[in-house]
Design an enzyme around this catalytic site. Structure first.
Site, mmCIF file in Angstrom:
data_model
loop_
_atom_site.group_PDB
_atom_site.id
_atom_site.type_symbol
_atom_site.label_atom_id
_atom_site.label_comp_id
_atom_site.label_asym_id
_atom_site.label_seq_id
_atom_site.Cartn_x
_atom_site.Cartn_y
_atom_site.Cartn_z
ATOM 1 N N GLU A 30 0.829 -1.212 0.000
ATOM 2 C CA GLU A 30 0.000 0.000 0.000
ATOM 3 C C GLU A 30 0.862 1.260 0.000
ATOM 4 O O GLU A 30 2.049 1.221 0.338
ATOM 5 C CB GLU A 30 -0.950 0.017 1.199
ATOM 6 C CG GLU A 30 -0.276 0.154 2.550
ATOM 7 C CD GLU A 30 -1.209 0.732 3.628
ATOM 8 O OE1 GLU A 30 -1.613 1.894 3.492
ATOM 9 O OE2 GLU A 30 -1.504 0.011 4.589
ATOM 10 N N LYS A 164 -3.623 -1.665 15.550
ATOM 11 C CA LYS A 164 -3.132 -0.830 16.651
ATOM 12 C C LYS A 164 -4.174 -0.699 17.744
ATOM 13 O O LYS A 164 -5.384 -0.736 17.482
ATOM 14 C CB LYS A 164 -2.826 0.574 16.128
ATOM 15 C CG LYS A 164 -1.558 0.639 15.329
ATOM 16 C CD LYS A 164 -1.033 2.066 15.277
ATOM 17 C CE LYS A 164 0.288 2.087 14.571
ATOM 18 N NZ LYS A 164 0.158 2.276 13.123
#
Ligand code: PSU
Ligand code: MN
Length: 315
Positions: A30, A164
């Site tokens: 990405e 996260k």
């Protein structure tokens, strides 16, 4: 379904086209992590290092970005530099793709955006850092990353170091379960929490062997069960941060986002940037180690997938 019309938007780099023609495995990467996830010049340097690592291991890297009204599959050095340096790069998830392509602007693709483009290019394996997910407070804000919906429908395997803890990891895993997205782990039983190895939540299935991961994924897609697969691998021990340290800073970043009224697609980049700043850049070293390790796991999967036949396993 991928149509020729959709594919007509793709521009493949010469190395990517050569790999496709030769039937060599590709690994998608990405660009949002380059444009919005890391500062210049570490972002571009890391992108090059990750690409080299994939190439040296026997696959072809394909970093994906939108440039000049085209979906670029595989970037030149100049294009990587442009995406890593410009401050005019749009963050492109599913809903942003048409606008950025139609306007000819610069776009860095998120996990969702990259999955869409990788699938158009016929790439089955995609290495990222961490996936987006259900944000803390989502029961009020409805802030759920479009990455999760994309995983539900687009058939690409996504290698990550979990998610996260800016997110509600438990709700993220619930959402993936609801939408039929398998969450595999390797090297440990639990889903990873990006900066730290253990989220405290179990993955669905631990598969350490790339051949076993490949058989699982091929079986899913053979059955017509469209959609992605998440493969979580933890940050290497030497680069991991402690839970206490990252938890306090995450809370501070979340409080700041609330106080500043940050909403929508700006939330994730704001939190990532604040955590980098609050750790004095130490989290950057962890970020870089994570992406490289994910690439090692991803390239092994891409090579293994190339050896798994479609159809009933004869094993
Ligand atoms: N989480 C990370 N690192 C990242 C991102 C998320 O730990 O770089 C980026 C990815 O590109 C991801 C996107 O797809 O943020 C999710 O944004 P949102 O929450 O707005 O969907
Ligand atoms: Mn969001």
């Amino acid at each position: 379904m991928v149509t020729d019309l959709a594919r007509s938007w793709l521009t493949c780099s010469a190395p990517v086209a050569a790999a496709q023609a030769a039937g060599r495995p590709l690994v998608a990467l990405e660009s949002s992590i380059i444009a919005h996830g890391m500062p210049y010049p570490e972002n571009v340097r890391t992108a090059h290092e990750v690409e080299s690592l994939i190439r040296d291991a026997g696959a072809e890297p394909a970093t994906i970005a939108l440039i000049g009204g085209r979906i670029h599959i595989g970037l030149s050095n100049d294009e990587l530099e442009l995406i890593g340096r410009s401050d005019r790069v749009h963050k492109v998830s599913r809903r942003d793709l048409p606008a950025t392509l139609a306007s000819g602007g610069l776009g860095a693709t998120t996990v969702a955006g990259t999955m869409i483009c990788a699938a158009l290019a016929g790439i089955e394996v995609f290495v990222t850092g961490g996936i987006g997910g259900v944000h803390r407070g989502a029961p009020e804000t409805f802030d759920i990353s479009a990455d999760l919906q994309e995983l539900a429908k687009t058939s690409v395997a996504v290698i990550c170091a979990g998610a996260k803890s800016i997110l509600d990891i438990g709700l993220t895993l619930e959402y993936l379960e609801t939408h039929g997205v398998p969450v595999l782990s390797c090297e440990q039983d639990n889903f990873a929490a990006y900066y730290t190895r253990d989220s405290g939540f179990r993955a669905d299935l631990r598969l350490d062997d790339p051949a076993a991961q490949a058989r699982f994924i091929r079986t899913k897609w053979d059955l017509g069960l469209e959609g992605g697969v998440v493969l979580s691998t933890p940050v290497p021990v030497a680069a991991a941060m402690t839970f206490e340290e990252i938890d306090a800073l995450t809370q501070q970043a979340l409080d700041e986002a609330t106080a500043k009224g940050i909403t929508g697609k700006a939330v994730t980049p704001f939190l990532l940037e604040r955590i980098t700043a609050l750790t004095d850049g130490r989290s950057l070293a962890t970020n870089i180690a994570i992406v490289k390790h994910n690439a090692e796991v991803g390239v092994r999967l891409a090579l293994a997938l190339a050896h798994v036949e479609r159809g009933t396993s004869a094993a």
